[in-house]
Design an enzyme around this catalytic site. Sequence first.
Site, mmCIF file in Angstrom:
data_model
loop_
_atom_site.group_PDB
_atom_site.id
_atom_site.type_symbol
_atom_site.label_atom_id
_atom_site.label_comp_id
_atom_site.label_asym_id
_atom_site.label_seq_id
_atom_site.Cartn_x
_atom_site.Cartn_y
_atom_site.Cartn_z
ATOM 1 N N ALA A 16 0.795 -1.232 0.000
ATOM 2 C CA ALA A 16 0.000 0.000 0.000
ATOM 3 C C ALA A 16 0.822 1.273 0.000
ATOM 4 O O ALA A 16 0.265 2.359 0.085
ATOM 5 C CB ALA A 16 -0.940 0.003 1.215
ATOM 6 N N ARG A 18 2.604 2.761 -2.334
ATOM 7 C CA ARG A 18 2.625 3.572 -3.554
ATOM 8 C C ARG A 18 1.834 2.872 -4.635
ATOM 9 O O ARG A 18 1.305 1.773 -4.430
ATOM 10 C CB ARG A 18 4.066 3.820 -4.029
ATOM 11 C CG ARG A 18 4.850 2.561 -4.332
ATOM 12 C CD ARG A 18 6.340 2.820 -4.465
ATOM 13 N NE ARG A 18 7.092 1.598 -4.679
ATOM 14 C CZ ARG A 18 7.720 1.281 -5.808
ATOM 15 N NH1 ARG A 18 7.682 2.109 -6.841
ATOM 16 N NH2 ARG A 18 8.390 0.154 -5.918
ATOM 17 N N THR A 40 8.489 -1.985 4.997
ATOM 18 C CA THR A 40 9.111 -1.191 6.062
ATOM 19 C C THR A 40 8.206 -0.029 6.448
ATOM 20 O O THR A 40 7.379 0.448 5.662
ATOM 21 C CB THR A 40 10.466 -0.608 5.602
ATOM 22 O OG1 THR A 40 10.236 0.351 4.554
ATOM 23 C CG2 THR A 40 11.402 -1.709 5.107
ATOM 24 N N SER A 134 -3.881 -10.250 -12.727
ATOM 25 C CA SER A 134 -3.269 -9.618 -13.894
ATOM 26 C C SER A 134 -3.859 -10.247 -15.144
ATOM 27 O O SER A 134 -4.390 -11.375 -15.090
ATOM 28 C CB SER A 134 -1.744 -9.853 -13.867
ATOM 29 O OG SER A 134 -1.146 -9.546 -15.101
ATOM 30 N N TYR A 147 6.105 -15.182 -14.167
ATOM 31 C CA TYR A 147 5.097 -14.253 -13.650
ATOM 32 C C TYR A 147 3.696 -14.788 -13.934
ATOM 33 O O TYR A 147 2.821 -14.805 -13.047
ATOM 34 C CB TYR A 147 5.287 -12.886 -14.294
ATOM 35 C CG TYR A 147 4.311 -11.837 -13.815
ATOM 36 C CD1 TYR A 147 4.461 -11.233 -12.573
ATOM 37 C CD2 TYR A 147 3.241 -11.445 -14.616
ATOM 38 C CE1 TYR A 147 3.569 -10.262 -12.133
ATOM 39 C CE2 TYR A 147 2.346 -10.474 -14.186
ATOM 40 C CZ TYR A 147 2.515 -9.890 -12.949
ATOM 41 O OH TYR A 147 1.630 -8.935 -12.516
ATOM 42 N N ALA A 148 3.449 -15.232 -15.169
ATOM 43 C CA ALA A 148 2.139 -15.772 -15.517
ATOM 44 C C ALA A 148 1.818 -17.010 -14.686
ATOM 45 O O ALA A 148 0.675 -17.193 -14.239
ATOM 46 C CB ALA A 148 2.071 -16.098 -17.012
#
Length: 229
Positions: A16, A18, A40, A134, A147-148
């Site tokens: 959360a 950015r 952090t 995605s 990634y997929a």
Amino acid sequence: MTVTSTPAPTALITGASRGLGAAIARELAATHELLLGARTADALAPILAELPGATGWPVALTDYPAVATAAESIGRLDVLVHNAGIADLGTVVESSVEQWRSTLEVNLIAVAELTRILLPALRAANGHVVLINSGAGLRANAGWASYAASKFGLRAFADALRLEEPTLRVTSIFPGRIDTDMQRAIVADERRDYRPEEFLTPETVAGAVRTAVDTPRDGHPTEIVLRPR
């Protein structure tokens, strides 16, 4: 006559600090008590300054003992938004074992473990789990195999969770490419000019999260697919 106010629902948003995660936080801030996750406390400082009613939840999601400790104080959770993730791209021949492991660890295994840990709190609220997937969770392109695979796995996890936990709502959101810092890095690797107008805005995708969360309880939004125009 005594009037008792109903406490605002609580939402935990991972990643959360950015980009899309911050946009989701802004979208839900007016109606939810927010727990904002990042690796952090320093990373969370800007969004917490912008949303002073929110609470930071700094923990590395792949540090599972730390996650369990951080979750101990969460007795009830209305909304869990899984937004944190990485995109370490490469062709099959270029992708090392370490790259596959790190991608699956962050994008899939950490999601499953955080959900498992928070199931008692989600059950207490008849809560809602929102998974930012995605377009790569619906189709695999060249150069995106690991990634997929992580996103296909995330879709399978959501489908199984939906069946196993009938008191919860589980929504998979499949956005196309979004105008974020991560997208800029991907386009740079593709060696082409960055054109923000080609991509969805974080606010548009955050609006889809809001739509899912606000759907009346008699409806279960299972999948939302967004594509740039």
